[in-house]
Scaffold this active site. Structure first.
Site, PDB file in Angstrom:
ATOM      1  N   GLU A 267       0.876  -1.181   0.000  1.00 32.17           N
ATOM      2  CA  GLU A 267       0.000   0.000   0.000  1.00 32.17           C
ATOM      3  C   GLU A 267       0.903   1.217   0.000  1.00 32.17           C
ATOM      4  OE1 GLU A 267      -2.848   0.091   3.246  1.00 32.17           O
ATOM      5  OE2 GLU A 267      -2.823   2.271   3.267  1.00 32.17           O
TER       6      GLU A 267
ATOM      7  N   GLU B 257      -2.135  12.224   2.254  1.00 29.38           N
ATOM      8  CA  GLU B 257      -3.071  11.797   3.290  1.00 29.38           C
ATOM      9  C   GLU B 257      -2.838  12.535   4.595  1.00 29.38           C
ATOM     10  OE1 GLU B 257      -2.638   7.667   4.462  1.00 29.38           O
ATOM     11  OE2 GLU B 257      -4.715   7.634   5.114  1.00 29.38           O
TER      12      GLU B 257
END
Ligand SMILES: *[C@@H]1O[C@H](CO)[C@@H](O)[C@H](O)[C@H]1NC(C)=O
Ligand SMILES: *[C@@H]1O[C@H](CO)[C@@H](O)[C@H](O)[C@H]1NC(C)=O
Ligand SMILES: *[C@@H]1O[C@H](CO)[C@@H](O)[C@H](O)[C@H]1NC(C)=O
Length: 445
Positions: A242, A247
């Protein structure tokens, strides 16, 4: 004390993106890790959404599946690369079919290209940068949303959110294309809602192993209660890896870039050359393995830019985030609106001229094709959940961008209470995306 990313995982069955169109079975794996994460006060666990067609006994096991033969084969040598390159258009379509990916979107994209010539269109460019990266996907304008599947099930990170399908998103105005041709992804701003606040989470219909992905957004969600991300994920989480590219949560002002992998991928701090700060929370090694770090993985906080996330990002009209994943490893750059390199604008990216990246995850102790494969990219805006809503995060003052805690700033004791009862606070919680572009290379991968 900053909990690093706790991001969602979606162990898609390899080569089964089409599973997204079917109702997956929701399952939570690793509750023990969740408790551990909360006890340690660092981060909560990421539960996992199971793909379809698993028996319930399978769901409860955390099976280490053998990596399947790569569908996105890397060339063994330059000859093979050239062959692959010369047939890139058909390869792409064939991959789409093989993967059960919606190939209609590829043809839509081709149809909306400005000409019938090759997408890279280097022949018409005003300058030639001799880029080794060729544009193969250009998701923008009216067809932007054709390239994505909408996740309309529970949030794997337990957000106070209701993800809606494409039809609902269009009908309720959560997604649209604005007059500038940019894609808008908003959240429901009805003042009081119950259960969760409506939002979207979209998964890109391109599967790639290596490549250069550029994302230009003019605006991103931010503010107490929000947890927006642009990221990519592989199958069999965390084994397919991932990559969290852009973010953060709440009123944070720093981008938190993170990798989550299976066991064995590590970062050597002395070998990274980056602007951000490499961190694995309280772990004394820069270990990217999720199960060995209470799911923190290895992260880089962008302590360098004041405009890399949230309010600062929006104040400059955003910019371009670049993620390069090739034989060297994974690197991420950030260019605000006023500093976008001309080679990017010309669609002939020259990463070697971009200077020090924000985050550098070299291949030294982490094979970028062993720990990462078959990724697709994702946008979402969730609320609260395992990171933004964790008590120790909601109540904490002192994060960069948050002198006061969100509890103090909002007057709400819990994140969920705020999100469910203060819709007017989320007018600014939207993405405005100009494009996502994927570039491939016959030499760098
Ligand atoms: C390179 O790939 C081509 C095409 O698959 C193959 O014919 C050739 O033998 C390969 N060369 C080497 C050195 O592996
Ligand atoms: C990619 O899309 C953008 C925005 O629609 C457009 O300006 C650009 O010309 C496209 N590039 C190619 C090579 O078609
Ligand atoms: C990128 O190019 C390589 C060949 O160099 C090819 O094997 C691979 O499938 C391509 N990836 C995508 C997503 O088109």
């Amino acid at each position: 004390m900053i909990p690093t990313n706790t991001f969602a995982l979606l162990p898609l069955a390899a080569m089964a993106l089409s599973a997204l169109s079917a109702q997956p079975v929701s399952a939570r794996i690793g509750g023990g890790a969740l408790q551990h994460g909360l006890r340690s006060g660092k981060k909560a666990h990421l539960p996992v959404m199971e793909p379809v067609k698993r028996s319930s006994s399978d769901k409860t096991k955390r099976k280490v599946k053998k990596r399947k033969t790569s569908c996105v084969a890397r060339p063994n040598n330059a000859t093979a690369s050239l062959t692959a390159s010369s047939t890139s258009a058909t390869t792409s379509t064939a991959l789409g079919n093989e993967w059960g990916v919606n190939t209609e979107s590829s043809s839509t994209w081709q149809a909306t290209s400005t000409s019938s010539s090759a997408p890279a269109a280097t022949s018409t460019a005003s300058s030639n940068y001799n880029s080794e990266w060729k544009l193969t996907e250009n998701w923008s304008g009216n067809s932007f949303f054709d390239h994505w599947s909408f996740w309309s099930w529970d949030d794997p990170t337990h957000g106070t959110v209701k993800y809606v399908d494409a039809g609902t998103a269009w009908n309720e105005g959560l997604i649209s294309i604005n007059s500038k041709g940019n894609a808008i992804m908003k959240v429901d701003t009805t003042e009081h809602v119950s259960g969760g606040r409506k939002s979207v989470r979209i998964h890109g219909n391109l599967v790639y192993t290596g490549g250069l992905v550029l994302m230009d957004a003019l605006h991103m969600p931010h503010g107490c209660g929000t947890w927006p991300a642009w990221w990519s994920n592989g199958p069999n989480w965390p084994y397919g890896g991932e990559i969290d590219i852009l973010e953060g949560v709440n009123a944070f002002s720093q981008n938190q870039i993170s990798l989550h992998t299976g066991s064995g991928c590590k970062m050597v701090e002395s070998e990274t050359e980056q602007q951000g700060k490499l961190t694995t929370g309280s772990f004394d090694q820069f270990n990217c393995a999720s199960y060995e770090t209470s799911n923190q993985g290895c992260g880089v906080r962008d302590t360098y830019h004041s405009d890399g996330y949230g309010e600062g990002y929006n104040a400059v009209g955003g910019g371009v985030v670049a993620m390069k994943w090739d034989a060297e490893g994974i690197k991420i750059w950030w260019f605000n609106r006023n500093s976008i390199p001309a080679d990017i604008t010309a669609e002939q990216p020259m990463p070697s001229t971009w200077g020090t990246p924000v985050a550098d995850f070299p291949s030294t102790d982490c094979d970028p094709y062993k720990y990462f494969y078959d990724h697709f990219n994702i946008f979402d805006t969730t609320f609260c959940g395992d990171w933004a809503g964790a008590d120790n995060v909601w109540n904490y003052a002192g994060y960069a961008g948050q002198d006061q805690s969100c509890a103090a700033m909002t007057g709400y004791a819990t994140c969920s209470d705020y999100v469910l009862n203060k819709g007017s606070a989320f007018n600014d919680a939207y993405w405005e995306v100009a494009y996502v572009k994927y570039f491939n290379s016959t030499t760098a991968l």
